[in-house]
Scaffold this active site. Structure first.
Site, PDB file in Angstrom:
ATOM      1  N   ALA A 117       3.353   4.361  -7.701  1.00  0.00           N
ATOM      2  CA  ALA A 117       2.653   3.468  -6.987  1.00  0.00           C
ATOM      3  C   ALA A 117       1.549   4.234  -6.191  1.00  0.00           C
ATOM      4  CB  ALA A 117       3.698   2.939  -5.895  1.00  0.00           C
ATOM      5  N   LYS A 174      -7.003   1.875   3.062  1.00  0.00           N
ATOM      6  CA  LYS A 174      -5.796   1.921   4.017  1.00  0.00           C
ATOM      7  C   LYS A 174      -5.835   3.002   5.166  1.00  0.00           C
ATOM      8  CE  LYS A 174      -3.521   2.606  -0.290  1.00  0.00           C
ATOM      9  NZ  LYS A 174      -2.510   2.890  -1.177  1.00  0.00           N
ATOM     10  N   GLY A 177       0.618  -1.240   0.058  1.00  0.00           N
ATOM     11  CA  GLY A 177       0.056   0.043   0.032  1.00  0.00           C
ATOM     12  C   GLY A 177       0.950   1.326   0.014  1.00  0.00           C
ATOM     13  N   THR A 178       0.140   2.483  -0.224  1.00  0.00           N
ATOM     14  CA  THR A 178       1.463   3.411  -0.553  1.00  0.00           C
ATOM     15  C   THR A 178       0.961   4.774   0.260  1.00  0.00           C
ATOM     16  OG1 THR A 178       0.252   3.603  -2.732  1.00  0.00           O
ATOM     17  CG2 THR A 178       2.349   2.807  -2.747  1.00  0.00           C
ATOM     18  N   THR A 179       0.511   5.925  -0.480  1.00  0.00           N
ATOM     19  CA  THR A 179       0.490   7.165   0.373  1.00  0.00           C
ATOM     20  C   THR A 179      -0.784   7.287   1.183  1.00  0.00           C
ATOM     21  OG1 THR A 179       1.530   7.733  -1.786  1.00  0.00           O
ATOM     22  CG2 THR A 179       0.951   9.459  -0.170  1.00  0.00           C
TER      23      THR A 179
END
Lengths: 259, 278
Positions: free
Chosen positions: B231, B85, B52-54
């Site tokens: 991403a 997220k 998972g990213t930002t």
């Protein structure tokens, strides 16, 4: 040769039952029942910190009478079991029935195996989508479990309290009426010469499982809100309650019973 | 033991033993295999696990807002377009996760049970700093996996019920892989696009702004992150997938409905039509 004392199993169990019952009947009482908005718990408990009614899980709560350290032990174990279940499976897989079974097995084992039974009586309640779907389980010191129809009274003189509940209980009661009924039931015993007592907000612990609240449904009713509800309960006795209001109260508008 | 009962149907002795009010400690004692970070890992799994990213967060007068994009990647592949997220941790805090998705989601689940468990057993809510420290110890437990490439880096934000009157009650805590916990002022971001998101917030952040302004600020920051980081997922207008936005204020934590986020994102995109750099 040493003298062997024989006590029949019946005698042993009777003695233990009597011991546990005595301990429980010394304590103050708790009533639990379904009302329109969910499940209501009212306990006679002057302490703000040591609770007799507690949250177990999203839709499940716990009420107990008897020895504090013993039922607190069971309460904590119940929270642990519920959280463990919910974490291993899903939140919806935690049920009052499962919890009541675990409590029954545990209390039963303690009753038969240990020299001193737990002096407790507990109620595990789960709120459903409608009053018919509410589940109330009453568990006693020996592990027997009962699925109660709509209301439970536990503790000292629970029979007399249950009689008042039986007369006044309807699942369509609103919160104010339900609290009035609970207070009149609890106040119906323990007075001088069989007279009802007057209970005030600081003597009561009140909580509800709210039917419509999503997620964690348990909520305590405290402070000003409780004062307001209990005070109004004192002035307008629940329908069909046979107790006359205390002499200092104004005469109720409807024809009430006279003592 | 997974179901939590002994074979006889009784409550296990460990449950009846008085002591800890921590659910993690209960798991460690009764079912250690269920703890994240306690498993032996074969080498080289890091490339196979979605990441998972930002995540971005910023405080405002009266609380804090946290938002996260929806993309999870597996190398060059987009593993998920609509992953969540950012999660509520309890009634007054939320947690966002960057890093290995599977472990991070498991950790967030355990963390929210941990907070609820404490609350029920003790009959009191942990302080905000106490909650932040609990998360710290959970990340520390994952250090072994992190060293093999399965790192989890959360961002924690909450409303401090004990904050003195006049000070800002919205607080943000960031973490490193070793469990170090750092309180951040004003705003912070974690994940692969955090560099760009943080730069964007640095230019746009204003003290004394409202919750609405802050939601806009975060939407702009996520747009900038998605702009420059492959991403991080941008708003997906065609599928109607928008960032998850949580607002924490005196009333507690709530997720903004998708329609509201969509409206904010639409104005951001409209602005970028004229000026792509924002």
């Amino acid at each position: 040769m040493a003298m062997q004392f024989y006590a029949s199993p019946e005698q042993v169990m009777r003695d233990r039952s009597e011991y546990a019952r005595k301990g429980i009947s010394r304590g103050r009482s708790v009533v639990v029942f379904s009302y329109e908005g969910g499940v209501l718990f009212v306990a006679e408990n002057p302490s703000n910190a040591l609770h007799k009614v507690s949250e177990i899980y999203d839709r499940i709560a716990f009420a107990a009478v008897g020895k504090y350290n013993e039922f607190e032990n069971l309460r904590v174990a119940g929270v642990r079991l519920a959280d463990m279940r919910g974490y291993s499976y899903d939140r919806r897989d935690v049920t009052a029935r499962g919890l009541a079974n675990a409590y029954a097995q545990t209390l039963g084992a303690i009753f038969t195996e240990q020299s001193k039974p737990y002096e407790v009586e507990i109620c595990v309640a789960q709120v459903g989508a409608s009053a018919e779907e509410d589940e109330l389980y009453r568990l006693t010191y020996d592990g027997s479990v009962g699925d109660e129809p709509g209301y439970v009274a536990m503790g000292g003189q629970s029979e007399a309290i249950a009689t008042v509940l039986r007369k006044g209980h309807r699942t369509e009661l609103g919160l104010a009426d339900a609290i009035a009924l609970a207070v009149s039931a609890l106040a119906s015993v323990g007075g001088e010469n069989g007279q009802p007592r007057t209970l005030t907000a600081p003597q009561l612990e009140v909580a509800v499982l709210e039917r419509t609240r999503p997620g964690r449904a348990f909520r305590r009713i405290v402070g000003a809100r409780l004062d307001e509800l209990v005070t109004s309960a004192g002035t307008t006795p629940a329908e069909d309650a046979t107790e006359a209001p205390p002499a200092t109260e104004p005469t109720p508008p409807a024809a009430g019973g006279e003592s | 033991m997974a179901a939590g009962l002994e074979r006889s149907g009784r409550l296990p002795q460990a449950y009846l033993t008085p002591g800890s009010s921590s659910f993690t400690e209960l798991l460690a004692a009764t079912a250690p295999e269920m703890l994240p970070g306690r498993r032996a890992l074969p080498p080289g799994v890091a490339d196979l696990a979605p990441h998972g990213t930002t995540i971005v967060a910023a405080t405002f007068d009266g609380g804090v807002v946290m938002a996260g994009d929806r993309r999870a990647t597996m190398g060059n592949i987009i593993a998920s377009r609509d992953m969540q997220k950012v999660y509520p941790a309890d009634a007054y805090s939320c947690v966002g996760i960057a890093g290995t998705a599977g472990i991070a989601i498991e950790m967030v689940r355990l963390y929210s049970v941990e907070l609820e468990h404490y609350e029920k057993i003790e009959g009191a809510v942990l302080s905000l700093a106490g909650k932040a420290n609990r998360l710290s110890s959970m990340i520390r437990g994952n250090l072994g996996a992190a060293m093999q490439g399965l790192a989890v880096v959360p961002l924690f934000a909450g409303f401090d019920l004990d904050a003195p009157v006049g000070s800002s009650a919205g607080r943000i805590f960031s973490y490193d892989v070793t469990g170090g916990c750092y309180e951040e002022k004003q705003f912070h971001s974690v994940g692969s696009g955090s560099l760009f998101a943080k730069s964007a917030m640095k230019k746009r952040y204003r003290d004394g702004s409202t919750a609405e302004d802050t939601v806009r600020l975060l939407a702009e920051a996520l747009y900038d992150a998605a702009d420059d980081d492959s991403a991080t997922g941008g708003p997906d207008m065609t599928r109607g997938i928008y960032p998850v936005v949580m607002v924490v204020d005196a009333d507690g934590v709530r997720r903004l409905p998708d329609e509201e986020v969509a409206a904010v994102v639409a104005t951001v995109v409209e602005g970028r039509m004229v000026n792509p750099g924002g």
